[in-house]
Scaffold this active site. Sequence first.
Site, mmCIF file in Angstrom:
data_model
loop_
_atom_site.group_PDB
_atom_site.id
_atom_site.type_symbol
_atom_site.label_atom_id
_atom_site.label_comp_id
_atom_site.label_asym_id
_atom_site.label_seq_id
_atom_site.Cartn_x
_atom_site.Cartn_y
_atom_site.Cartn_z
ATOM 1 N N LYS A 72 0.844 -1.119 0.002
ATOM 2 C CA LYS A 72 0.164 0.082 -0.023
ATOM 3 C C LYS A 72 0.921 1.334 0.115
ATOM 4 O O LYS A 72 0.566 2.105 -0.892
ATOM 5 C CB LYS A 72 -1.071 -0.119 1.120
ATOM 6 C CG LYS A 72 -1.737 1.123 1.211
ATOM 7 C CD LYS A 72 -3.124 0.906 2.302
ATOM 8 C CE LYS A 72 -2.891 0.058 3.340
ATOM 9 N NZ LYS A 72 -2.004 0.944 4.571
ATOM 10 N N THR A 74 4.050 1.483 -0.965
ATOM 11 C CA THR A 74 4.620 1.720 -2.168
ATOM 12 C C THR A 74 3.738 2.067 -3.440
ATOM 13 O O THR A 74 4.257 2.871 -4.025
ATOM 14 C CB THR A 74 5.130 0.100 -2.570
ATOM 15 O OG1 THR A 74 6.247 -0.312 -1.352
ATOM 16 C CG2 THR A 74 6.035 0.078 -3.666
ATOM 17 N N ARG A 95 2.179 8.579 7.085
ATOM 18 C CA ARG A 95 2.440 8.672 8.446
ATOM 19 C C ARG A 95 3.956 8.295 8.621
ATOM 20 O O ARG A 95 4.633 7.772 7.825
ATOM 21 C CB ARG A 95 1.591 7.410 9.009
ATOM 22 C CG ARG A 95 0.015 7.633 9.108
ATOM 23 C CD ARG A 95 -0.548 6.440 9.286
ATOM 24 N NE ARG A 95 -0.504 5.187 8.703
ATOM 25 C CZ ARG A 95 -0.486 3.967 8.888
ATOM 26 N NH1 ARG A 95 -1.103 3.748 10.306
ATOM 27 N NH2 ARG A 95 -0.358 3.084 8.156
ATOM 28 N N LYS A 106 8.131 -5.312 10.264
ATOM 29 C CA LYS A 106 8.261 -4.464 9.140
ATOM 30 C C LYS A 106 9.622 -4.293 8.462
ATOM 31 O O LYS A 106 9.987 -4.314 7.309
ATOM 32 C CB LYS A 106 7.642 -3.097 9.205
ATOM 33 C CG LYS A 106 5.833 -3.187 9.182
ATOM 34 C CD LYS A 106 5.450 -1.906 9.108
ATOM 35 C CE LYS A 106 3.979 -2.080 8.837
ATOM 36 N NZ LYS A 106 3.336 -0.897 8.908
ATOM 37 N N ALA A 274 -3.412 1.918 13.403
ATOM 38 C CA ALA A 274 -4.661 1.891 12.827
ATOM 39 C C ALA A 274 -5.826 1.012 13.527
ATOM 40 O O ALA A 274 -6.631 0.758 13.201
ATOM 41 C CB ALA A 274 -4.554 1.408 11.287
ATOM 42 N N PHE A 302 -3.854 -0.374 7.140
ATOM 43 C CA PHE A 302 -4.342 -1.733 6.938
ATOM 44 C C PHE A 302 -5.438 -1.614 5.691
ATOM 45 O O PHE A 302 -5.295 -0.824 4.917
ATOM 46 C CB PHE A 302 -4.981 -1.948 8.325
ATOM 47 C CG PHE A 302 -4.087 -2.339 9.377
ATOM 48 C CD1 PHE A 302 -2.645 -2.910 9.078
ATOM 49 C CD2 PHE A 302 -4.210 -1.801 10.467
ATOM 50 C CE1 PHE A 302 -1.864 -3.116 9.849
ATOM 51 C CE2 PHE A 302 -3.359 -1.870 11.695
ATOM 52 C CZ PHE A 302 -2.339 -2.491 11.453
ATOM 53 N N PHE A 382 3.652 -8.939 -8.743
ATOM 54 C CA PHE A 382 4.833 -9.703 -8.207
ATOM 55 C C PHE A 382 5.400 -10.382 -9.564
ATOM 56 O O PHE A 382 4.587 -10.867 -10.455
ATOM 57 C CB PHE A 382 4.535 -10.544 -7.050
ATOM 58 C CG PHE A 382 4.278 -9.652 -5.719
ATOM 59 C CD1 PHE A 382 5.147 -9.710 -4.790
ATOM 60 C CD2 PHE A 382 3.404 -8.704 -5.541
ATOM 61 C CE1 PHE A 382 5.335 -9.012 -3.582
ATOM 62 C CE2 PHE A 382 3.284 -7.844 -4.318
ATOM 63 C CZ PHE A 382 4.232 -7.938 -3.147
ATOM 64 N N TRP A 410 7.240 -0.780 -7.840
ATOM 65 C CA TRP A 410 7.958 -1.161 -6.776
ATOM 66 C C TRP A 410 9.419 -1.326 -7.966
ATOM 67 O O TRP A 410 10.597 -0.934 -7.513
ATOM 68 C CB TRP A 410 7.984 -2.525 -6.422
ATOM 69 C CG TRP A 410 9.080 -3.109 -5.551
ATOM 70 C CD1 TRP A 410 9.095 -2.680 -4.121
ATOM 71 C CD2 TRP A 410 10.095 -4.054 -5.841
ATOM 72 N NE1 TRP A 410 10.266 -3.548 -3.932
ATOM 73 C CE2 TRP A 410 10.783 -4.189 -4.747
ATOM 74 C CE3 TRP A 410 10.295 -4.500 -7.179
ATOM 75 C CZ2 TRP A 410 12.082 -4.890 -4.769
ATOM 76 C CZ3 TRP A 410 11.538 -5.501 -7.295
ATOM 77 C CH2 TRP A 410 12.195 -5.656 -6.084
#
Length: 558
Positions: A72, A74, A95, A106, A274, A302, A382, A410
Amino acid sequence: MFKTDLEIAQEAKLLPIKEIAEQLGISEDDLEYYGKYKAKLSLNLKEKLRDKPDGKLILVTAITPTPAGEGKSTTTVGLGEAFGLLGKKAMVCLREPSLGPVMGVKGGAAGGGYAQVVPMEDINLHFTGDIHAITTANNALAALIDNHIYQGNELSIDPKNITFKRCLDINDRALREVIIGCGSKVNGVMRADGFNITVASEIMAVLCLAEDLADLKRRLARIVIGYNFDKQPVTVGDLKVEGALALLLKDAIKPNLVQTIENTPVLVHGGPFANIAHGCNSVIATKLGLKLADYVITEAGFGADLGAEKFFDIKCRMANLKPNAVVIVATIRALKMHGGMKKEDLKQENVAALMKGIENLEKHIENIKTFNLPYVIALNRFIYDTPAELEALMNWCRTNGHPIELSEVWEFGGKGGVNLAKRVIEVIENTQGQEFNFLYDVNDSITKKIETIATKIYGADGVEFTADAKKQIAEFEALGWDKLPICMAKTQNSLSDDPKLYGRPKNFKITVRELRPSIGAGFIVALTGTVLTMPGLPKVPAAMAMDVDENGNAYGLF
């Protein structure tokens, strides 16, 4: 072989932050430099830009997150870069990452690949010290509460009914429940206490919802720290320390200006959880972005059941913001997990699992439609996605009239998101004047608001309230807190309150076990399941791979 996110970030050609500011028409008088590539923006900009029309506001949300990853942040960053390639004046609003998740699972949270915010190492670590300032303000308040009790307790605060906790911005399960004031009498009054992670502190939510310093001070004063012996709430205003707390936050309230790898301007400011809070960057940053750019791309934590719903019903309601479009991020990998596949098997083609998992995407689309907002699905590609899987999802979207575009930001940066950006612009232009709806009337009862969220957004059959929750609802109504928005604290891993239920669960109820007043922030928190306000570290924390070389260069962040 692909380079790591950190390697890509370290090779990026950053522009001095002064030049990024100049692109936005910001003079040096309104910059406070934090080195060569970071700066805070003066709050005076708000008044200077008051008469400038607002740009378009685009929210990036996602399907229910899985261990397979959705991308999200990215996508948000790459979309901002793509707008720039199209010659649009765009800004990204994000954020600030919390050190807890960065050091825990993460490993970093500033985008990825060629869609990153830089300097990535600074943003993921101490940045400009905002989170540390919130930690300090939070713990200063905790110290002032205990000192007040020790020094005679003029407000008759009940030590067994103090609800405000200390905090630390790291995942430390050992601090969830502690005993303080041990030892001799000079060490204070012995009582049970606990720690939240800093981003779950109400002070973080307050800072992110405040319009300016004066509003910050008003909100701080309204924070309920506990109850007196007569069971009446005691506030920061009663303690008369809101001014001291605001003083500690006077720099943290100013938004931080940085850039993407492709030199798109980014405001990184605030980072409420969140789960326990509303999961959005600051109102100040978003509103400044709308004055400085024609398109503002922001995200909420999220999936659309948590971050997006709170973005609309809490942040937009309080700040009088009107979103123009929503981007829903999905991946083939995550949809296959929602369809029953295990993470270790995701490299295998499985169209059947994908089609089963699409039910989750379908529910999030329905959720966005509930708010009467136009949307585009961003299929974050991907390398193991097969042509058959991609075609199956594209066909489903075409058949059901859902706009979708591939996102390859990406790997390719802004170039990989140009078609997505064009599609977003198209849906915005085609839906001019479309009325944005809130999910519920804020004047509804607490019970009705929670039931509306649970049934319409989660797909639950209803809500079960524990005896404690029912008692708290009655108390909150008596105190006049029942006309506030609801902030649901629920697992991010499922539409239900059971994190093991992937896909689109059916025939379930949401159980509300407790309610907490966040009166300074301006909402009521309804806790479900086993949501934690102080997470723990995994068996192998991301921190295990992190280090710094003899020249001060970081590695291991990702």
